[in-house]
Design a protein around this motif. Structure first.
Motif, short mmCIF file in Angstrom:
data_model
loop_
_atom_site.label_atom_id
_atom_site.label_comp_id
_atom_site.label_asym_id
_atom_site.label_seq_id
_atom_site.Cartn_x
_atom_site.Cartn_y
_atom_site.Cartn_z
N ALA A 1 45.03 81.67 85.99
CA ALA A 1 43.67 82.10 85.68
C ALA A 1 42.75 81.89 86.88
N ILE A 2 42.92 80.77 87.58
CA ILE A 2 42.11 80.51 88.78
C ILE A 2 42.36 81.61 89.82
N LEU A 3 43.62 81.97 90.01
CA LEU A 3 43.96 83.02 90.98
C LEU A 3 43.38 84.36 90.55
N LEU A 4 43.47 84.67 89.27
CA LEU A 4 42.93 85.93 88.76
C LEU A 4 41.43 86.00 88.96
N LEU A 5 40.74 84.92 88.62
CA LEU A 5 39.28 84.90 88.81
C LEU A 5 38.91 84.99 90.29
N ARG A 6 39.70 84.35 91.14
CA ARG A 6 39.45 84.46 92.59
C ARG A 6 39.61 85.91 93.03
N ASP A 7 40.68 86.56 92.55
CA ASP A 7 40.89 87.96 92.88
C ASP A 7 39.76 88.85 92.37
N ALA A 8 39.14 88.45 91.28
CA ALA A 8 38.02 89.20 90.71
C ALA A 8 36.71 88.91 91.42
N GLY A 9 36.75 87.99 92.39
CA GLY A 9 35.56 87.73 93.20
C GLY A 9 34.80 86.46 92.86
N PHE A 10 35.30 85.67 91.93
CA PHE A 10 34.60 84.44 91.57
C PHE A 10 34.95 83.34 92.57
N SER A 11 33.93 82.69 93.09
CA SER A 11 34.13 81.52 93.96
C SER A 11 34.62 80.36 93.10
N LEU A 12 35.10 79.31 93.73
CA LEU A 12 35.54 78.14 92.97
C LEU A 12 34.36 77.52 92.21
N ALA A 13 33.19 77.50 92.83
CA ALA A 13 32.01 76.96 92.15
C ALA A 13 31.66 77.80 90.93
N GLU A 14 31.76 79.12 91.07
CA GLU A 14 31.49 80.00 89.92
C GLU A 14 32.53 79.80 88.83
N GLN A 15 33.77 79.59 89.22
CA GLN A 15 34.82 79.35 88.23
C GLN A 15 34.56 78.05 87.48
N LYS A 16 34.10 77.06 88.19
CA LYS A 16 33.79 75.78 87.55
C LYS A 16 32.66 75.95 86.54
N ALA A 17 31.65 76.74 86.91
CA ALA A 17 30.54 77.01 85.99
C ALA A 17 31.03 77.80 84.78
N LEU A 18 31.91 78.75 85.00
CA LEU A 18 32.49 79.52 83.89
C LEU A 18 33.26 78.61 82.95
N ALA A 19 34.07 77.74 83.51
CA ALA A 19 34.88 76.83 82.69
C ALA A 19 34.00 75.90 81.88
N ALA A 20 32.91 75.44 82.47
CA ALA A 20 32.00 74.53 81.77
C ALA A 20 31.23 75.28 80.68
N ALA A 21 30.86 76.52 80.94
CA ALA A 21 30.03 77.28 80.02
C ALA A 21 30.83 77.83 78.83
#
Length: 146
Positions: free
Chosen positions: A50-70
């Motif tokens: 999922a982290i790799l997929l979100l990275r491929d979709a353009g999400f930074s690690l910080a954005e992924q962390k915010a998504l996971a928290a939200a």
């Protein structure tokens, strides 16, 4: 329950162990510690995917962390973050399409040197005035190019 070492998780996902350790350090890929060594549940393989997929979709690690928290706390916030990323991608796509068209124009331009092309001069002037490429290159064909 089977737990994976960082090396095992790296082999199963194709992600460098150093990246997995970093993701753990920033709280994106939590691990437990056994005798000081990281251990990951089997579900971590899917989480890395999922982290790799979100990275491929353009999400930074910080954005992924915010998504996971939200996501569990506020599904509406997750949707707002996703819509914001979608708008960013739309802007990037528009810019890439304008760039592609500008390059295509340069390739079909009849002038031996693109710097002699009146359309090129117009695009340069528009960029210097602060217009983004999508507005600077109007996609109109220069009559001299026909």
């Amino acid at each position: 329950m089977t737990e994976l070492t960082v090396g095992e998780l790296a082999r199963r996902t194709g992600v460098a162990a150093s990246a997995l350790r970093y993701w753990d350090a920033i709280g994106l890929l939590p691990a437990t510690r056994v005798s000081g060594q990281r251990r990951y549940p089997e579900s971590a393989v899917s989480l890395v995917g999922a982290i790799l997929l979100l990275r491929d979709a353009g999400f930074s690690l910080a954005e992924q962390k915010a998504l996971a928290a939200a996501r569990p706390a506020d599904p509406d916030e997750w949707r707002r973050l996703a819509r914001r990323k979608q708008a960013e991608l739309d802007d990037q796509i528009a810019t890439a399409l304008a760039a592609r068209e500008a390059i295509a124009h340069a390739l079909r331009c009849v002038h031996p040197d693109v710097h002699d092309c009146p359309t090129f001069h117009g695009v340069v002037a528009a960029r210097l005035s602060g217009k983004p490429l999508g507005q600077a290159h109007t996609h109109d064909t220069d009559p001299a190019d026909r």
